[in-house]
Design an enzyme around this catalytic site. Structure first.
Site, PDB file in Angstrom:
ATOM      1  N   SER A  49       8.241 -22.375  20.212  1.00  0.00           N
ATOM      2  CA  SER A  49       9.492 -23.057  20.519  1.00  0.00           C
ATOM      3  C   SER A  49      10.420 -22.167  21.327  1.00  0.00           C
ATOM      4  O   SER A  49      10.128 -20.998  21.577  1.00  0.00           O
ATOM      5  CB  SER A  49      10.189 -23.468  19.218  1.00  0.00           C
ATOM      6  OG  SER A  49      10.659 -22.313  18.532  1.00  0.00           O
ATOM      7  N   LYS A  50      11.551 -22.738  21.737  1.00  0.00           N
ATOM      8  CA  LYS A  50      12.541 -21.953  22.475  1.00  0.00           C
ATOM      9  C   LYS A  50      13.036 -20.772  21.652  1.00  0.00           C
ATOM     10  O   LYS A  50      13.425 -19.741  22.200  1.00  0.00           O
ATOM     11  CB  LYS A  50      13.730 -22.835  22.862  1.00  0.00           C
ATOM     12  CG  LYS A  50      13.532 -23.619  24.145  1.00  0.00           C
ATOM     13  CD  LYS A  50      14.832 -24.251  24.580  1.00  0.00           C
ATOM     14  CE  LYS A  50      14.649 -24.993  25.905  1.00  0.00           C
ATOM     15  NZ  LYS A  50      15.919 -25.577  26.385  1.00  0.00           N
ATOM     16  N   ARG A  51      13.024 -20.922  20.345  1.00  0.00           N
ATOM     17  CA  ARG A  51      13.486 -19.832  19.488  1.00  0.00           C
ATOM     18  C   ARG A  51      12.573 -18.626  19.572  1.00  0.00           C
ATOM     19  O   ARG A  51      12.940 -17.528  19.155  1.00  0.00           O
ATOM     20  CB  ARG A  51      13.569 -20.317  18.036  1.00  0.00           C
ATOM     21  CG  ARG A  51      14.664 -21.333  17.794  1.00  0.00           C
ATOM     22  CD  ARG A  51      14.795 -21.640  16.307  1.00  0.00           C
ATOM     23  NE  ARG A  51      13.586 -22.253  15.781  1.00  0.00           N
ATOM     24  CZ  ARG A  51      13.345 -23.555  15.823  1.00  0.00           C
ATOM     25  NH1 ARG A  51      14.205 -24.374  16.376  1.00  0.00           N
ATOM     26  NH2 ARG A  51      12.232 -24.045  15.302  1.00  0.00           N
TER      27      ARG A  51
END
Length: 498
Positions: free
Chosen positions: A253-255
């Site tokens: 994910s973007k995280r």
């Protein structure tokens, strides 16, 4: 212009403007783009910004920059325009409000006046919205609205039976309706949710095929029911597999941006990280095309044009895939090796200049062929070959630990450098092949291996443990400069080993 139906192929990518582009989203866009190009259709970029709280200024520019860098052309969008715009959802609010009202008037949706406190209590009691405003009399609903109470519009999802959908990748999928809630279509501020907005837009923009992440599969039955309620022809759907972390555990994910793998290597996740890491766009396109889809013929290296000729959404593997970042490093090195010298030089020059070097373009043209088989990333040019473009007058000899090769000592290295000076000074030609022949003969005569002799010379003239081939390097530096550096190294070595 068509695929399996008679509709012209029109695909879209519809990101939210929430910051830099994640590579998983770009892969979804790429597959939509490849499909459109394969069928002579159009690829549309639409910005879904109805969640205003999450919008980050400058995001649209980041999205466009990512597509430009990758070479994915857009037929219609906020920059390109088109016959079905505007292509930013916040500029289309009246259209969504019109259709939300139509759904209410025709019995497919209703006004829900539940307060935040009511919703919180429902979540405690039944785990979600209990549909308490679904069947209230029209007069009561009108009265609540007349009193100024805020409301949302919810869709009347069938409470029994099943909803069956057809997915290009996954085949027929079936959902029990009693597992689904009455989703919000229009919020109290007049902005639509994704559930309504994307359907209205896909209808008005004549979208024929929708590619989106598999996370949207649980919402698929809701969307089918909304399409049916509106009476519009549905697009064909393809719910894409997602990227997993390199270890195969959890979604990428973007995280995960700017994280490192088990070996401590930085793993790019956002498009700008690929650019900053020195990957070539053609290599990234090849890399992404080959995750979840296979070119065939056991070919791992293929151009975008070749992918377009073969790509079909039906051939996408539904299984989620671990993110094979090591494969990208290999692919990038292959693309660098195959790159045109002029084009690669143009890519490397600004990287060297950003590192503080003054680049002589003619010299760079000579250096690039030596680097191509050694670079995994364009940014490797700085540690590998920056010394070619540094101020030669300020060159300093490397320390003894760099000069002295494996299984050698200071005295033996000094012997090599002294003898090399005499041999190289006597050469009429300083071409690399003449140097190689002379130094191979010299190494044999004094009883050392070529690698020991060549390694000491490489360190002496480059100041580094790793550099392009020794004699090609010396040819570019020239005879006088090469001999000067060997002398400096010898003087430094004698001083360091006394």
């Amino acid at each position: 212009m068509t695929s399996d139906s008679d509709r012209p192929v029109r695909t879209r990518y519809a990101p939210s403007p929430t910051g830099p582009q994640h590579i998983g989203g770009i892969r979804t866009a790429l597959f939509a783009w490849l499909f459109a190009r394969r069928h002579g259709g159009q690829f549309i970029l639409r910005i879904e910004d109805t969640d205003q709280k999450r919008t980050i200024p400058g995001s649209i520019e980041m999205i466009l920059d990512a597509f430009d860098w990758l070479g994915m052309d857009i037929d219609e969008g906020p920059r390109e325009g088109g016959a079905y715009g505007p292509y930013v959802q916040s500029e289309r609010l009246e259209l969504y409000q019109t259709w939300a009202k139509w759904l209410v008037e025709n019995g497919y949706a209703y006004k829900c006046f539940a307060t935040a406190e009511e919703l919180a209590e429902m979540r405690k009691q039944v785990g979600g919205y209990d549909r308490r405003y679904r069947d209230i009399p029209t007069a009561e609903s009108d009265d609540l609205e007349a009193r100024g109470l805020p409301y949302v519009i919810r869709f009347k999802m069938p409470a029994t039976g099943v909803t069956i959908g057809e997915d290009i990748i996954r085949g027929e999928v079936e959902f029990a309706n009693d597992q689904l809630q009455d989703a919000v279509l229009l919020k109290s501020d007049g902005f639509p949710t994704y559930h309504l907005a994307h359907i209205v837009d896909d209808h008005y923009m004549r979208i024929s095929h929708i590619t989106r992440a598999v996370e949207w599969l649980p919402s698929f039955p809701l969307h089918i029911q909304i399409w049916n309620a509106l009476g519009w022809e549905k697009p064909q759907f393809a719910h894409m597999p997602v990227f997993l972390n390199p270890n195969g555990k959890g979604k990428l994910s973007k995280r995960n941006a700017q994280f490192t793998d088990a070996d401590g290597k930085s793993v790019p996740v956002l498009v700008h990280e690929f650019i900053e890491a020195g990957y070539l766009p053609a290599a990234v396109m090849n890399f992404l095309s080959n995750i979840g889809w296979n070119f065939g013929d056991n070919e791992e290296i293929f151009s975008t044009a070749q992918a377009i000729e073969r790509f079909d959404l039906k051939d996408v593997n539904p299984a989620n895939s671990a993110y094979p970042i090591a494969k990208l490093d290999w692919l990038n090195s292959q693309y660098i090796q195959r790159a045109d010298v002029d084009e690669l030089s143009q890519l490397l020059q600004p990287i060297l200049e950003a590192a503080g070097y003054t680049v002589d373009e003619a010299r760079l043209q000579r250096v690039v062929p030596l680097l191509q088989v050694r670079l995994k990333s364009t940014h490797d040019v700085v540690p590998m070959a920056g010394f070619f473009f540094a101020d030669w007058s300020s060159f300093e000899a490397p320390p003894a630990e760099i000069l002295i090769q494996r299984k050698m000592d200071g005295d033996g290295t000094a012997e090599i450098l002294r003898g090399a000076l005499l041999v190289l000074q006597a050469l009429d030609s300083f071409k690399h092949d003449a140097q190689y022949a002379a130094m191979s003969k010299f190494a044999k005569a004094i009883g050392y291996k070529n690698g020991q002799v060549f390694g000491s010379l490489r360190a002496a003239v480059s100041g580094q443990k790793v550099s392009p081939p020794t004699f090609e390097t010396m040819e570019i530096l020239g005879k006088d400069e090469s001999l000067r550096r060997i002398k400096l190294a010898l003087q430094a070595l004698i001083g360091q080993t006394d």
